[in-house]
Design a protein around this motif. Structure first.
Motif, PDB file in Angstrom:
ATOM      1  N   ALA A  20       7.907  13.747 -11.765  1.00 11.72           N
ATOM      2  CA  ALA A  20       9.093  12.898 -11.601  1.00 11.72           C
ATOM      3  C   ALA A  20       8.749  11.430 -11.350  1.00 11.72           C
ATOM      4  N   ARG A  21       7.648  11.153 -10.663  1.00 11.54           N
ATOM      5  CA  ARG A  21       7.284   9.770 -10.330  1.00 11.54           C
ATOM      6  C   ARG A  21       6.115   9.257 -11.172  1.00 11.54           C
ATOM      7  N   ASP A  22       5.717   9.993 -12.188  1.00 13.06           N
ATOM      8  CA  ASP A  22       4.534   9.631 -12.976  1.00 13.06           C
ATOM      9  C   ASP A  22       4.640   8.254 -13.630  1.00 13.06           C
ATOM     10  N   THR A  23       5.794   7.910 -14.146  1.00  6.69           N
ATOM     11  CA  THR A  23       5.950   6.613 -14.811  1.00  6.69           C
ATOM     12  C   THR A  23       5.684   5.482 -13.832  1.00  6.69           C
ATOM     13  N   TYR A  24       6.274   5.571 -12.656  1.00  2.00           N
ATOM     14  CA  TYR A  24       6.105   4.536 -11.641  1.00  2.00           C
ATOM     15  C   TYR A  24       4.663   4.498 -11.126  1.00  2.00           C
ATOM     16  N   LEU A  25       4.116   5.666 -10.814  1.00  2.00           N
ATOM     17  CA  LEU A  25       2.746   5.725 -10.308  1.00  2.00           C
ATOM     18  C   LEU A  25       1.741   5.244 -11.350  1.00  2.00           C
ATOM     19  N   ALA A  26       1.960   5.597 -12.611  1.00  2.00           N
ATOM     20  CA  ALA A  26       1.055   5.157 -13.680  1.00  2.00           C
ATOM     21  C   ALA A  26       1.097   3.643 -13.834  1.00  2.00           C
ATOM     22  N   ALA A  27       2.269   3.048 -13.654  1.00  2.00           N
ATOM     23  CA  ALA A  27       2.385   1.585 -13.725  1.00  2.00           C
ATOM     24  C   ALA A  27       1.619   0.932 -12.578  1.00  2.00           C
ATOM     25  N   ILE A  28       1.679   1.517 -11.400  1.00  2.00           N
ATOM     26  CA  ILE A  28       0.916   1.001 -10.262  1.00  2.00           C
ATOM     27  C   ILE A  28      -0.573   1.101 -10.538  1.00  2.00           C
ATOM     28  N   VAL A  29      -1.017   2.236 -11.041  1.00  2.00           N
ATOM     29  CA  VAL A  29      -2.437   2.435 -11.351  1.00  2.00           C
ATOM     30  C   VAL A  29      -2.903   1.417 -12.386  1.00  2.00           C
ATOM     31  N   ARG A  30      -2.137   1.239 -13.459  1.00  2.00           N
ATOM     32  CA  ARG A  30      -2.497   0.249 -14.482  1.00  2.00           C
ATOM     33  C   ARG A  30      -2.583  -1.154 -13.878  1.00  2.00           C
ATOM     34  N   GLY A  31      -1.624  -1.485 -13.031  1.00  2.00           N
ATOM     35  CA  GLY A  31      -1.612  -2.790 -12.394  1.00  2.00           C
ATOM     36  C   GLY A  31      -2.812  -3.005 -11.484  1.00  2.00           C
ATOM     37  N   VAL A  32      -3.180  -1.990 -10.736  1.00  2.00           N
ATOM     38  CA  VAL A  32      -4.333  -2.088  -9.830  1.00  2.00           C
ATOM     39  C   VAL A  32      -5.616  -2.275 -10.628  1.00  2.00           C
ATOM     40  N   VAL A  33      -5.813  -1.468 -11.662  1.00  2.00           N
ATOM     41  CA  VAL A  33      -7.021  -1.580 -12.484  1.00  2.00           C
ATOM     42  C   VAL A  33      -7.083  -2.948 -13.157  1.00  2.00           C
ATOM     43  N   GLN A  64       2.794   3.370  -1.197  1.00  2.00           N
ATOM     44  CA  GLN A  64       3.365   3.629   0.120  1.00  2.00           C
ATOM     45  C   GLN A  64       3.906   2.374   0.795  1.00  2.00           C
ATOM     46  N   SER A  65       3.415   1.204   0.421  1.00  2.00           N
ATOM     47  CA  SER A  65       3.851  -0.025   1.088  1.00  2.00           C
ATOM     48  C   SER A  65       4.757  -0.876   0.208  1.00  2.00           C
ATOM     49  N   ARG A  66       5.379  -0.270  -0.769  1.00  2.00           N
ATOM     50  CA  ARG A  66       6.187  -1.016  -1.736  1.00  2.00           C
ATOM     51  C   ARG A  66       7.366  -1.750  -1.111  1.00  2.00           C
ATOM     52  N   ASP A  67       7.863  -1.283   0.017  1.00  2.00           N
ATOM     53  CA  ASP A  67       9.020  -1.907   0.653  1.00  2.00           C
ATOM     54  C   ASP A  67       8.674  -2.643   1.943  1.00  2.00           C
ATOM     55  N   SER A  68       7.382  -2.863   2.177  1.00  2.00           N
ATOM     56  CA  SER A  68       7.001  -3.533   3.417  1.00  2.00           C
ATOM     57  C   SER A  68       6.319  -4.869   3.120  1.00  2.00           C
ATOM     58  N   ASP A  69       6.306  -5.713   4.105  1.00  2.00           N
ATOM     59  CA  ASP A  69       5.681  -7.021   3.973  1.00  2.00           C
ATOM     60  C   ASP A  69       4.285  -7.047   4.583  1.00  2.00           C
ATOM     61  N   GLY A  70       3.789  -5.898   5.020  1.00  2.00           N
ATOM     62  CA  GLY A  70       2.507  -5.836   5.709  1.00  2.00           C
ATOM     63  C   GLY A  70       1.328  -6.206   4.819  1.00  2.00           C
ATOM     64  N   ALA A  71       0.281  -6.700   5.458  1.00  2.00           N
ATOM     65  CA  ALA A  71      -0.934  -7.067   4.745  1.00  2.00           C
ATOM     66  C   ALA A  71      -1.734  -5.817   4.386  1.00  2.00           C
ATOM     67  N   MET A  72      -2.668  -5.993   3.480  1.00  2.00           N
ATOM     68  CA  MET A  72      -3.552  -4.908   3.083  1.00  2.00           C
ATOM     69  C   MET A  72      -4.341  -4.435   4.317  1.00  2.00           C
ATOM     70  N   PRO A  73      -4.478  -3.129   4.484  1.00  2.00           N
ATOM     71  CA  PRO A  73      -5.250  -2.619   5.624  1.00  2.00           C
ATOM     72  C   PRO A  73      -6.688  -3.130   5.596  1.00  2.00           C
ATOM     73  N   ARG A  74      -7.265  -3.261   6.776  1.00  2.00           N
ATOM     74  CA  ARG A  74      -8.616  -3.814   6.896  1.00  2.00           C
ATOM     75  C   ARG A  74      -9.650  -3.004   6.115  1.00  2.00           C
ATOM     76  N   HIS A  75      -9.534  -1.681   6.115  1.00  2.00           N
ATOM     77  CA  HIS A  75     -10.537  -0.881   5.405  1.00  2.00           C
ATOM     78  C   HIS A  75     -10.506  -1.174   3.908  1.00  2.00           C
ATOM     79  N   LEU A  76      -9.322  -1.408   3.352  1.00  2.00           N
ATOM     80  CA  LEU A  76      -9.246  -1.771   1.932  1.00  2.00           C
ATOM     81  C   LEU A  76      -9.769  -3.187   1.706  1.00  2.00           C
ATOM     82  N   GLN A  77      -9.467  -4.098   2.619  1.00  2.00           N
ATOM     83  CA  GLN A  77      -9.984  -5.458   2.501  1.00  2.00           C
ATOM     84  C   GLN A  77     -11.509  -5.461   2.511  1.00  2.00           C
ATOM     85  N   PHE A  78     -12.114  -4.737   3.444  1.00  2.00           N
ATOM     86  CA  PHE A  78     -13.575  -4.683   3.520  1.00  2.00           C
ATOM     87  C   PHE A  78     -14.177  -4.086   2.254  1.00  2.00           C
ATOM     88  N   ARG A  79     -13.579  -3.006   1.786  1.00  2.00           N
ATOM     89  CA  ARG A  79     -14.109  -2.362   0.575  1.00  2.00           C
ATOM     90  C   ARG A  79     -13.973  -3.271  -0.638  1.00  2.00           C
TER      91      ARG A  79
END
Length: 92
Positions: A20-33, A64-79
């Motif tokens: 059901a959410r594949d289209t949206y999730l696939a767009a996120i994955v493409r955008g991230v890559v 998971q953070s699509r509706d929040s204004d929070g910054a990227m978590p530190r573990h992702l920033q470090f990686r």
């Protein structure tokens, strides 16, 4: 980078069993890559588990953070910084 594999792992991490959410999730994955390759200058390798799991974790956080204004978590920033430093060091 195998975007279908990233999508499958993101769905596993989120506990999503339907398509059901594949289209949206696939767009996120493409955008991230695309962001990692074009904006950050990373040469993502399909056979590199570290690259694969970073894409999975980053895509999952984006979903998971699509509706929040929070910054990227530190573990992702470090990686991300480590990936960029490693890629920069390989070119020098």
């Amino acid at each position: 980078m195998d975007q279908d594999q990233i999508l499958a792992l993101v769905k596993e991490r989120l506990g999503i069993r339907t398509a059901a959410r594949d289209t949206y999730l696939a767009a996120i994955v493409r955008g991230v890559v695309k962001e990692l390759e074009d904006e950050k200058g990373l040469a993502l390798q399909t056979d590199n588990a570290y690259h694969l799991m970073f894409c999975v974790d980053y895509s999952t956080w984006r979903y998971q953070s699509r509706d929040s204004d929070g910054a990227m978590p530190r573990h992702l920033q470090f990686r991300l910084h480590n990936l960029m430093i490693h890629a920069g060091g390989a070119k020098a």
